[in-house]
Each structure stands twice: as structure tokens, then as C-alpha cells.
Scaffold this active site. Structure first.
Site, PDB file in Angstrom:
ATOM      1  N   THR A 138       0.831  -1.050  -0.062  1.00 60.59           N
ATOM      2  CA  THR A 138      -0.032  -0.043   0.078  1.00 60.59           C
ATOM      3  C   THR A 138       0.803   1.387  -0.144  1.00 60.59           C
ATOM      4  O   THR A 138       1.967   1.326   0.525  1.00 60.59           O
ATOM      5  CB  THR A 138      -0.842  -0.057   1.223  1.00 60.59           C
ATOM      6  OG1 THR A 138      -1.622  -1.270   1.242  1.00 60.59           O
ATOM      7  CG2 THR A 138      -1.946   1.242   1.146  1.00 60.59           C
ATOM      8  N   GLU A 424      -5.982  -6.459   3.747  1.00 60.00           N
ATOM      9  CA  GLU A 424      -6.060  -7.675   2.965  1.00 60.00           C
ATOM     10  C   GLU A 424      -7.468  -7.325   1.952  1.00 60.00           C
ATOM     11  O   GLU A 424      -8.174  -8.435   1.780  1.00 60.00           O
ATOM     12  CB  GLU A 424      -6.113  -8.932   3.879  1.00 60.00           C
ATOM     13  CG  GLU A 424      -4.825  -9.383   4.013  1.00 60.00           C
ATOM     14  CD  GLU A 424      -4.186  -9.816   2.737  1.00 60.00           C
ATOM     15  OE1 GLU A 424      -4.632 -10.542   1.876  1.00 60.00           O
ATOM     16  OE2 GLU A 424      -3.122  -9.157   2.543  1.00 60.00           O
ATOM     17  N   ASP A 426     -10.188  -4.116   1.056  1.00 62.71           N
ATOM     18  CA  ASP A 426     -11.404  -3.484   1.669  1.00 62.71           C
ATOM     19  C   ASP A 426     -12.558  -4.275   1.458  1.00 62.71           C
ATOM     20  O   ASP A 426     -12.910  -4.718   0.404  1.00 62.71           O
ATOM     21  CB  ASP A 426     -11.668  -2.058   1.011  1.00 62.71           C
ATOM     22  CG  ASP A 426     -12.850  -1.409   1.438  1.00 62.71           C
ATOM     23  OD1 ASP A 426     -13.214  -0.648   2.395  1.00 62.71           O
ATOM     24  OD2 ASP A 426     -13.750  -1.458   0.654  1.00 62.71           O
TER      25      ASP A 426
HETATM   26  C1  LIG Z   1      -4.212  -1.683  10.388  1.00 62.16           C
HETATM   27  C2  LIG Z   1      -3.773  -1.922   8.999  1.00 62.16           C
HETATM   28  C3  LIG Z   1      -2.698  -2.560   8.755  1.00 62.16           C
HETATM   29  C4  LIG Z   1      -2.324  -2.683   7.397  1.00 62.16           C
HETATM   30  N1  LIG Z   1      -1.263  -3.350   6.912  1.00 62.16           N
HETATM   31  C5  LIG Z   1      -0.693  -3.370   5.776  1.00 62.16           C
HETATM   32  C6  LIG Z   1       0.553  -4.096   5.623  1.00 62.16           C
HETATM   33  O1  LIG Z   1       0.990  -4.882   6.308  1.00 62.16           O
HETATM   34  N2  LIG Z   1       0.943  -4.049   4.127  1.00 62.16           N
HETATM   35  C7  LIG Z   1       0.455  -3.228   2.954  1.00 62.16           C
HETATM   36  O2  LIG Z   1       0.862  -3.182   2.131  1.00 62.16           O
HETATM   37  N3  LIG Z   1      -0.771  -2.529   3.389  1.00 62.16           N
HETATM   38  C8  LIG Z   1      -1.472  -2.593   4.748  1.00 62.16           C
HETATM   39  N4  LIG Z   1      -2.518  -1.935   4.954  1.00 62.16           N
HETATM   40  C9  LIG Z   1      -3.289  -0.951   3.851  1.00 62.16           C
HETATM   41  C10 LIG Z   1      -4.413  -1.925   3.539  1.00 62.16           C
HETATM   42  O3  LIG Z   1      -4.258  -3.092   2.883  1.00 62.16           O
HETATM   43  C11 LIG Z   1      -5.356  -0.837   2.795  1.00 62.16           C
HETATM   44  O4  LIG Z   1      -5.829   0.316   3.748  1.00 62.16           O
HETATM   45  C12 LIG Z   1      -6.294  -1.643   2.224  1.00 62.16           C
HETATM   46  O5  LIG Z   1      -6.221  -2.131   1.101  1.00 62.16           O
HETATM   47  C13 LIG Z   1      -7.476  -0.610   1.600  1.00 62.16           C
HETATM   48  O6  LIG Z   1      -6.985   0.215   0.783  1.00 62.16           O
HETATM   49  P1  LIG Z   1      -7.194   1.753   1.021  1.00 62.16           P
HETATM   50  O7  LIG Z   1      -6.672   2.520   2.065  1.00 62.16           O
HETATM   51  O8  LIG Z   1      -6.420   2.657  -0.303  1.00 62.16           O
HETATM   52  O9  LIG Z   1      -8.633   2.204   0.869  1.00 62.16           O
HETATM   53  P2  LIG Z   1      -9.388   2.814  -0.459  1.00 62.16           P
HETATM   54  O10 LIG Z   1      -9.524   1.975  -1.446  1.00 62.16           O
HETATM   55  O11 LIG Z   1      -9.128   4.330  -0.428  1.00 62.16           O
HETATM   56  O12 LIG Z   1     -11.086   2.991   0.316  1.00 62.16           O
HETATM   57  C14 LIG Z   1     -11.621   4.206   0.758  1.00 62.16           C
HETATM   58  C15 LIG Z   1     -13.198   3.807   0.634  1.00 62.16           C
HETATM   59  O13 LIG Z   1     -13.401   3.862  -0.767  1.00 62.16           O
HETATM   60  C16 LIG Z   1     -14.225   2.663  -1.180  1.00 62.16           C
HETATM   61  N5  LIG Z   1     -14.030   2.225  -2.366  1.00 62.16           N
HETATM   62  C17 LIG Z   1     -12.528   1.995  -2.989  1.00 62.16           C
HETATM   63  N6  LIG Z   1     -12.702   1.444  -4.157  1.00 62.16           N
HETATM   64  C18 LIG Z   1     -13.969   1.301  -4.561  1.00 62.16           C
HETATM   65  C19 LIG Z   1     -14.611   0.740  -5.589  1.00 62.16           C
HETATM   66  N7  LIG Z   1     -14.116   0.320  -6.750  1.00 62.16           N
HETATM   67  N8  LIG Z   1     -15.841   0.852  -5.826  1.00 62.16           N
HETATM   68  C20 LIG Z   1     -16.512   1.113  -4.615  1.00 62.16           C
HETATM   69  N9  LIG Z   1     -15.989   1.800  -3.410  1.00 62.16           N
HETATM   70  C21 LIG Z   1     -14.604   1.563  -3.399  1.00 62.16           C
HETATM   71  C22 LIG Z   1     -13.964   1.685  -0.037  1.00 62.16           C
HETATM   72  O14 LIG Z   1     -14.670   0.602   0.298  1.00 62.16           O
HETATM   73  C23 LIG Z   1     -13.818   2.558   1.182  1.00 62.16           C
HETATM   74  O15 LIG Z   1     -14.991   2.903   1.805  1.00 62.16           O
HETATM   75  C24 LIG Z   1      -3.036  -2.117   6.382  1.00 62.16           C
HETATM   76  C25 LIG Z   1      -4.399  -1.134   6.832  1.00 62.16           C
HETATM   77  C26 LIG Z   1      -4.464  -1.027   7.984  1.00 62.16           C
HETATM   78  C27 LIG Z   1      -5.549  -0.120   8.669  1.00 62.16           C
END
Ligand SMILES: Cc1cc2nc3c(=O)[nH]c(=O)nc-3n(C[C@H](O)[C@H](O)[C@H](O)COP(=O)(O)OP(=O)(O)OC[C@H]3O[C@@H](n4cnc5c(N)ncnc54)[C@H](O)[C@@H]3O)c2cc1C
Length: 664
Positions: A138, A424, A426
Site C-alpha cells: 500500500t 487484505e 477493503d
Molecule cells: C491496520 C492496518 C494494517 C495494514 N497493514 C498493511 C501491510 O502490512 N501492508 C500493506 O501493504 N498494506 C497494509 N495496510 C493497508 C491496507 O491493505 C489498505 O488500507 C487496504 O487495502 C484498503 O485500501 P485503501 O486504504 O486505499 O482504501 P480505499 O480503497 O481508498 O478505500 C476508501 C473507501 O473507498 C471505497 N472504495 C474503494 N474502491 C472502491 C470501488 N472500486 N468501488 C466502491 N467503493 C470503493 C472503499 O470501500 C472505502 O470505503 C494496512 C491497513 C491497516 C488499516
């Protein structure tokens, strides 16, 4: 009073063999023996104490986590624990740490995506913890959309190296656990650039810190991303930020099992099929579903025990008040969660089998079940983590005001758990992937392609589109076949209905975006059906122990009929049920609450959780809640002095009307 079991009367009411149920929950007598032994080992060791966790400032908290992780490793080595025992020990230590990512993501990624040579080089180092790894995918600007990652890895043929670079602020790696302060290495996902051509996102093993003094290597900027939700909770983890300034790594540190870059800089697909990476994904998601049943059962154990201890209203002639667990509203909120914990346990067990099945098939180059396995694990990850996160919060409310105290264990459990809905994958994004798979399956019906595995019911679409429930009496809802057909018909009809609506759009992607909320609902219906059907499969197995099967049958009824009641609109709207039949199902559900009530405490005892693991005064095995809550309050650092620090400067001047001379 210590030594008294305040829940003894409740335990006497049990109508089944609790020890046999412990085996069912653990999965086998062997699993129970290992879990029990290791959980006691951890609980009895002061080195794994965790009752002060919510009161420690972040730096102390984190240092203590480092100590515990090192101590756990020391014990694992000293006691010569097997891999199974070691992973149980980490589980019962119950503190999110860099080791979770090292064992749970870094090692599986190398195993799944590394060549034999890469595995031989890196895995022995990782197994001995001579290197510590994390999983850096990420970025600040991109999470769910992995194809949008910006970090680049450019091949330099002159030096036979890749140059890893963060070209923008938004390309900074952001979130990886274990990255902020500990990991020496990372699997970094970056765009592969060869001769100016972008070959998409690939994984690379990158050393981040010196193995001598732990300082970041040249070109690397790395740190922690800051405090997260809750006290203690996931703040034991160093989620990190990472930037690369033209960092060079040898060519053989690209994970090359599926595709490789030759010495000449040519991109080559290996003869190992690309689909292999799905195997790792199925493994990781299977672990997440198993964790969901653990977290939910912990919360349910606390709320059930406390609901039997807590009394409110209903005193007759000066007698004791009513135990809150006897209120139907409490049962209606609590028992479906108890049933869900068992349901998720069984679906998790089945996923373990699925993982082995997928692995075997991949080895034989049979990819026929992969899309189904992928959709089903994505959907189950989403469903079980969402229900668990909401369920922990519901358990907090079920404990009234005391549930809000950190000493109830529930706030921390919630804060640690909720990110599982996001990491893993959303949960909504995953359900949309499931929906795509459902729509594709519907579109292929009638083409001769038989749906397999968890989607096989679609093969009976004609029947499922027309059938009607035959339930005439409340007891008819005790038949698993009656329930199964209801869930199959609902799921099939919702998928077909949304597929029909989609076909009205000339641009399918536009239609998909417009109807995404309906698509998500269809996906949820499909996933709930999977859990229901796996619970039924469990009930068909030989389950020894007096009364055990009967309790599981009751829990199955509660799980499925509470969902039927909650989603009544789906079942009525698709015309499978009449309102009268839905009402009969609800009557049967109420009767099941009555059946489970005397067994509730024994059903949570069967989880076999120690007080150390639960770390909840409300969930204590002996039910001795009030004296312990009272004692714990006095241990709060704020109570170290009778008059608080700050009284002289800020309270006394106020009381004495002397604020004008106070130094504020
Ligand atoms: C505690 C924690 C530990 C983590 N550990 C790791 C790690 O070890 N390694 C790593 O690489 N990452 C890690 N992550 C990151 C995590 O994998 C991402 O946060 C996750 O994949 C979600 O991506 P995002 O944050 O970009 O959310 P976004 O995709 O930006 O989501 C934001 C909102 O948009 C919505 N959304 C997004 N796309 C769509 C779509 N196509 N259609 C409709 N709605 C949509 C989602 O439902 C959500 O409500 C971690 C996150 C957390 C919170």
C-alpha cells in the site's frame, strides 16, 4: 471472594458434554491438547503479562512489545516448540507485533512468489529471524487499486540491478506493519520498468536497514505513521512509511517464480502459471476467517458471562433481580453472535480444506476451481470480518456501561480488530469482486459450463427461480434442507435480478457502477449461503459427545433464522416466502433462544479461553466481577495520588477565584 465460582449454577444447567464440545471447537483432540497446553504456558508466565497495556504510553508500549516478541522467540527456542506450537504461542501472547507480518505475509510471499533458489536463500534466514520482513504494498495514494501503485523498479543492464524509486509523495509506502521501526527487509511492490516499458506491478525483496546497527540503508527514508485508533490495541504495531531514492538491489531480488527479467533485461513469463499467486491469497484469507471466529468468540464469551452475572429489575419480594441474559432482547442480540462464532469456526475449518485442495490442483496445473475459490475466499473474508467487527461492538453494548471500561477487554478488542475490515482488501471492494463473479456465472448459465463448488447451486437455477417454501409450522424451520433451499433461492434470485437490471445498460461498466449497492447485497446473500451450507455439512459429520450435536443444531437454527429474520425483505421480495412463513421462522427462532439459554455459559466455556487470554474482568471464568472491577479502578495511575497533579496550578486558583494571578 477468590476461589468461588459465581457461575457454577449456570454451568450445572448445561445439557451437553462441554469437554466434547471443546474438541469440536478446537477441531480435533490433538488441537485441543496443544491449544490448552500452550495457552496455560503463556498465561502462567509473567513475561507475557498484558493487563497494563492500555495504560502505557506508546513508546513504552512498543518497547514492551519488542521485549515480548523476543521473549516469545527465546521460549520457542528453549522449549524446542514445533511450528504448530510456536504459532499457537504467538496467538496466545495476543499482542499484534511485527512478527505477525514476518510470519503471516513476508514468509508466505517468498514461498508463493519466490523461485526455488530464492526460497533456499531467504527462507532459512527468515525462519531463524536473522532477518525480519514485512509486506510493503500500500502507498499513501493507492491501496485497493494495486495496479495504480507508483513506486518504480527500473532495470539497469549495466550493473544488473533494479533501481527502486519513489517518484512522488503519494508513492510513499504507507501502512505496512512491522515496517516503521523493526523490519530489516521488505517485499516491496513496484512497477517494473524495462527499457522504458511498464510491465506492471511486481514484488521485490529489498533490504531496508543495516543488519549491524539497524540504521536505514542509503537512499531509504523510513519511520512510523503515528498513533492509531484506541489505547494499546494496534499501537503495538509499527505501521510504517517508506520512501526510496534510487535504491539499487541485485536483479535476483525480484520475486521471479512466475515472471522473470533476464540478464539482458528481457521480460519472460516462466512456465509456472500466474495463477499460483492465488494460492497465497487463499491461505492468507483463510487465516483471516479463522481469526474472525476467534475474535468474535472472545467478545461473545465476555458478554455471555457478564450477562449471566449482571442483574437488573424484576426483583420479587426482595429476591434477586433478573439476570440480564434472561431478557429476550438480550438473547436476540447475543445468541446470533454466539451462533455466528461457531458458524465462522466451521467455515474457517472448511477453508483450510479448500486451501489444501487449491494447492493440490495448482500443482497438477488444474485451474478450473480457482475463480470460484478466489470469489469465495474474498467474500468470506469480507462477511466474517464485518460481522465480527460489528459483533464486538454489540457485545460492548450488551455489557452496558461497564463494557466501555478498558478493563472489560472489549474496547481494545474492537480497536485491534476493526482494521481487518480494511486490510487484505477493503470489504466493499471484495464484495464487488464477488458480484462480478456472480454476474459472470449467471451470464454463462445455459452455455453448458457447469458452476462448481460453492456456486454449484446456480446449476439448479430453473428450480431455484420457481420454488416456494413448503413451511407450514414453526418446527418445519428446524429442517436444514428447508433453510438451505431458502438461502439458495434468495441468493440465486438476487443475482439473476441484478444481472437482468445490468443487461439494460448499453455500457456494462456504467451499469456495474450504477447498480453497485444491489450487487453488494447479492454478494452478501451468496456469502451467507456459503456459511449456512458449511454449517449443515458440519452437522452431517459424526460428532461425538452427549448432547453436543443437539446444541450445534440449535446454534445452526439461530444463525440461519436470525439472518432470515434480519434480511426478511430479500426473502419476501424474491417471493420465496410468504409473510406468514417468515413469521413462523421467527417463532422457531425464539424457541431456539429458550433452548440455548441454559447452555449459554457452557457453550462459551467450550472456547477454552483462559482469563489471561480474555483479559476481561467482565468475562472472568469465575464471574467474580464487582470486587475485581473495584480493585482495578484503584490501580489506575490517576489514583496514585489522592489530590491530582495539576490541582495547585489549575483547580485551586479556580475555586479560590484567583485565576487572574494563575500561570495558565
Ligand atoms: C491496520 C492496518 C494494517 C495494514 N497493514 C498493511 C501491510 O502490512 N501492508 C500493506 O501493504 N498494506 C497494509 N495496510 C493497508 C491496507 O491493505 C489498505 O488500507 C487496504 O487495502 C484498503 O485500501 P485503501 O486504504 O486505499 O482504501 P480505499 O480503497 O481508498 O478505500 C476508501 C473507501 O473507498 C471505497 N472504495 C474503494 N474502491 C472502491 C470501488 N472500486 N468501488 C466502491 N467503493 C470503493 C472503499 O470501500 C472505502 O470505503 C494496512 C491497513 C491497516 C488499516
Amino acid at each position: 471472594m477468590d476461589g468461588v465460582d459465581y457461575l457454577a449454577d449456570e454451568r450445572k444447567k448445561a445439557e451437553f458434554d462441554v469437554e466434547a464440545m471443546k474438541v469440536v471447537w478446537a477441531g480435533s483432540p490433538h488441537n485441543l491438547e496443544v491449544s490448552d497446553r500452550i495457552s496455560k504456558l503463556v498465561a502462567d508466565d509473567p513475561g507475557f503479562r498484558k493487563d497494563d497495556r492500555t495504560m502505557l504510553p506508546r513508546k513504552e508500549l512498543f518497547k514492551n512489545t519488542l521485549r515480548k516478541a523476543a521473549y516469545a522467540w527465546k521460549r520457542i527456542v528453549e522449549l524446542r516448540l514445533s511450528e504448530e506450537e510456536a504459532s499457537k504461542l504467538r496467538f496466545y501472547v495476543d499482542e499484534s507485533a511485527y512478527t505477525d507480518l514476518h510470519w503471516g505475509m513476508f514468509i508466505p510471499a517468498i514461498k508463493g512468489q519466490g523461485t526455488d533458489g530464492q526460497q533456499q536463500k531467504w527462507l532459512p534466514l527468515a525462519y531463524k529471524m536473522q532477518i525480519i520482513g514485512c509486506y510493503a504494498q500500500t502507498e499513501l495514494g493507492h491501496g485497493s487499486n494495486v495496479q495504480g501503485l507508483e513506486t518504480t523498479s527500473t532495470f539497469d543492464p549495466h550493473t544488473d540491478e533494479f533501481v527502486i524509486h519513489s517518484p512522488t509523495l503519494t508513492s510513499s509506502k504507507w501502512w505496512p506493519g512491522g515496517l516503521g521501526k523493526v523490519s530489516t527487509h521488505a517485499i516491496v511492490y513496484a512497477r517494473l520498468l524495462l527499457n522504458g516499458k511498464d510491465h506492471g506491478v511486481h514484488g521485490f525483496i529489498v533490504q531496508l536497514r543495516s543488519l549491524e546497527d539497524h540504521t536505514p540503508l542509503p537512499g531509504i527514508t523510513v519511520g512510523d505513521i503515528g498513533m492509531k485508533f484506541g489505547n494499546g490495541a494496534y499501537n503495538t504495531m509499527d505501521n510504517g512509511v517508506l520512501r526510496f531514492d534510487h535504491v539499487r538491489i541485485p536483479r535476483n531480488q525480484m520475486l521471479m517464480r512466475v515472471s522473470e527479467v533476464t540478464r539482458e533485461g528481457k521480460y519472460k513469463q516462466s512456465d509456472v502459471p500466474r495463477q499460483l499467486v492465488y494460492g497465497t491469497m487463499v491461505y492468507v484469507r483463510q487465516r483471516i476467517v479463522a481469526d474472525a471466529s476467534c475474535y468474535l468468540s472472545r467478545a461473545v464469551c465476555i458478554a455471555t458471562r457478564y450477562s449471566a452475572v449482571r442483574r437488573q429489575f424484576g426483583s420479587q419480594n426482595g429476591g434477586p433481580e433478573t439476570q440480564v441474559i434472561d431478557y429476550k432482547t438480550q438473547q436476540n442480540r447475543l445468541f446470533p453472535l454466539l451462533a455466528s462464532a461457531y458458524a465462522f469456526r466451521f467455515v474457517g475449518e472448511w477453508l483450510e480444506w479448500l486451501y489444501m485442495d487449491v494447492t493440490k490442483r495448482l500443482q497438477a496445473s488444474d485451474f478450473s476451481t480457482l475463480p470460484e475459490a478466489h470469489a469465495c475466499t474474498a467474500g468470506l473474508k469480507s462477511l466474517t470480518t464485518s460481522v465480527t467487527a460489528d459483533g464486538i461492538e454489540e457485545c460492548r453494548k450488551l455489557c452496558g456501561g461497564h463494557g466501555y471500561l478498558c478493563s472489560s477487554g472489549l474496547p481494545e478488542l474492537f480497536a485491534v480488530y476493526v482494521p481487518a475490515c480494511t486490510y487484505e482488501g477493503d470489504n466493499v471492494v471484495l464484495l464487488l469482486q464477488v458480484a462480478r463473479f456472480l454476474i459472470k456465472t449467471v451470464s454463462q448459465l445455459g452455455t453448458g459450463k457447469q458452476p462448481v463448488g460453492t456456486i454449484a447451486y446456480m446449476g439448479r437455477i430453473e428450480h431455484l427461480m420457481q420454488c416456494r417454501s413448503s413451511a407450514q409450522r414453526a418446527e418445519d424451520w428446524s429442517k436444514p434442507s428447508q433453510v438451505l433451499e431458502a438461502f439458495e433461492a434468495r441468493a440465486a434470485r438476487m443475482s439473476v435480478s441484478v444481472a437482468c437490471n445490468l443487461s439494460k445498460f448499453t455500457n456494462p461498466e456504467e451499469g456495474f457502477a450504477e447498480l453497485s449497492a444491489d450487487l453488494v447485497e447479492a454478494a452478501v446473500a451468496h456469502c451467507q449461503l456459503i456459511v449456512v451450507s458449511k454449517f449443515i455439512e458440519k452437522l452431517k459429520q459424526d460428532i461425538p459427545g452427549e448432547g453436543v450435536k443437539q446444541q450445534l443444531e440449535a446454534l445452526f437454527g439461530i444463525y440461519s433464522l436470525s439472518l432470515l429474520h434480519k434480511h426478511q425483505g430479500d426473502f419476501l421480495g424474491t417471493s420465496y416466502l410468504t409473510p406468514k412463513q417468515a413469521a413462523l421462522a421467527n417463532d422457531h427462532l425464539r424457541s431456539l433462544y429458550t433452548k440455548v439459554r441454559p447452555n449459554a455459559i457452557a457453550l462459551v466455556d467450550a472456547f477454552n479461553y483462559s482469563d489471561h487470554f480474555l483479559s476481561s474482568i467482565l468475562g472472568r471464568y469465575d464471574g467474580n466481577v464487582y470486587p475485581k472491577l473495584y480493585e482495578a479502578a484503584w490501580k489506575d495511575p490517576l489514583n496514585e495520588s489522592v489530590v491530582p497533579d495539576g490541582y495547585l496550578e489549575y483547580v485551586r486558583p479556580l475555586l479560590k477565584q484567583q485565576l487572574h494571578t494563575a500561570r495558565l
